[in-house]
Design a protein around this motif. Structure first.
Motif, PDB file in Angstrom:
ATOM      1  N   GLU A  94      78.327 129.467 118.548  1.00  0.00           N
ATOM      2  CA  GLU A  94      77.858 128.082 118.656  1.00  0.00           C
ATOM      3  C   GLU A  94      77.557 127.509 117.265  1.00  0.00           C
ATOM      4  O   GLU A  94      77.841 126.342 116.996  1.00  0.00           O
ATOM      5  CB  GLU A  94      76.619 128.000 119.560  1.00  0.00           C
ATOM      6  CG  GLU A  94      76.113 126.594 119.785  1.00  0.00           C
ATOM      7  CD  GLU A  94      77.106 125.652 120.462  1.00  0.00           C
ATOM      8  OE1 GLU A  94      76.952 124.423 120.281  1.00  0.00           O
ATOM      9  OE2 GLU A  94      78.030 126.110 121.167  1.00  0.00           O
ATOM     10  N   HIS A  97      80.871 126.664 115.790  1.00  0.00           N
ATOM     11  CA  HIS A  97      81.425 125.488 116.475  1.00  0.00           C
ATOM     12  C   HIS A  97      80.764 124.207 115.961  1.00  0.00           C
ATOM     13  O   HIS A  97      81.446 123.235 115.626  1.00  0.00           O
ATOM     14  CB  HIS A  97      81.238 125.636 117.991  1.00  0.00           C
ATOM     15  CG  HIS A  97      81.809 124.512 118.765  1.00  0.00           C
ATOM     16  ND1 HIS A  97      83.154 124.365 118.976  1.00  0.00           N
ATOM     17  CD2 HIS A  97      81.204 123.459 119.361  1.00  0.00           C
ATOM     18  CE1 HIS A  97      83.364 123.267 119.668  1.00  0.00           C
ATOM     19  NE2 HIS A  97      82.196 122.702 119.917  1.00  0.00           N
ATOM     20  N   ARG A  98      79.445 124.221 115.891  1.00  0.00           N
ATOM     21  CA  ARG A  98      78.712 123.040 115.400  1.00  0.00           C
ATOM     22  C   ARG A  98      79.015 122.789 113.921  1.00  0.00           C
ATOM     23  O   ARG A  98      79.131 121.645 113.489  1.00  0.00           O
ATOM     24  CB  ARG A  98      77.211 123.212 115.617  1.00  0.00           C
ATOM     25  CG  ARG A  98      76.810 123.176 117.072  1.00  0.00           C
ATOM     26  CD  ARG A  98      75.312 123.316 117.219  1.00  0.00           C
ATOM     27  NE  ARG A  98      74.925 123.372 118.622  1.00  0.00           N
ATOM     28  CZ  ARG A  98      73.687 123.187 119.037  1.00  0.00           C
ATOM     29  NH1 ARG A  98      72.705 122.949 118.170  1.00  0.00           N
ATOM     30  NH2 ARG A  98      73.407 123.249 120.329  1.00  0.00           N
TER      31      ARG A  98
END
Length: 196
Positions: A94, A97-98
């Motif tokens: 995550e 991804h961010r």
């Protein structure tokens, strides 16, 4: 109450002008190089007087530092978020991804940074960026990771930076290129996490 509305509108216009100056300056820095761009040229491109530009920014360094601070503030927020999450593979994915989305939003700044390494060393943003990257890596790298797995995590971030820069000249959809780079970064962090 009318004064408050007027003040809010003035602040918005001032913010828009500041943003316009940042955008034009970053474009010129990318086009001509930081060292070869003058405040006069920025003012001319904006079609404003140098005095009007000076109201917002006194130097080129102030402009680039403000761009850096505005565009990398979300990285600080991401680091703060990640620090409060469990140290799992899902959290690491995550984070990547961010971070990929943040890189896409700040692409002009990161291109400037890639193409102006010598300037970065002279400006105070180089050290600030290193601090942010250390914070990000502090979340991605397991505390007891082997040297090889630490390198994998560092390489995942480097891959994202280099991939964003390198893929800009490749044929294809921008989002497809971003996903391909992200997949490679995921692979590296996943492999490092398996050994943890």
């Amino acid at each position: 109450m009318g004064g408050t509305t007027g003040e809010g509108a003035r602040q918005r216009r001032r913010g828009d002008t500041r943003q316009r100056i940042q955008d034009v300056a970053l474009g010129l820095f990318a086009e001509q190089g930081y060292e070869k761009t003058s405040l006069r040229e920025i003012a001319e491109r904006l079609d404003v007087t140098k005095a009007a530009l000076y109201y917002h920014f006194k130097t080129k360094e102030e402009i680039i530092v403000s761009v850096f601070e505005d565009l990398t503030k979300p990285i600080e927020d991401l680091i703060a978020w990640g620090a409060g999450q469990p140290h799992t593979l899902e959290t690491k994915r995550e984070i990547l991804h961010r971070y990929s989305a943040l890189l896409a939003d700040a692409a002009p700044l990161f291109r400037f940074m890639q193409e102006n390494q010598a300037t970065l060393r002279e400006l105070r943003i180089g050290d600030a960026f290193k601090e942010r990257m250390s914070g990000l890596l502090g979340i991605l790298v397991d505390p007891d990771a082997s040297l090889t797995d630490q390198v994998r995590c560092v390489s995942a971030i480097v891959t994202m930076h280099a991939g964003m820069y390198w893929t800009q000249d490749l044929e294809g959809d921008l989002e497809d290129k971003r996903r391909a780079v992200l997949e490679v970064a995921f692979d590296m962090v996943t492999q490092a996490h398996r050994h943890a």
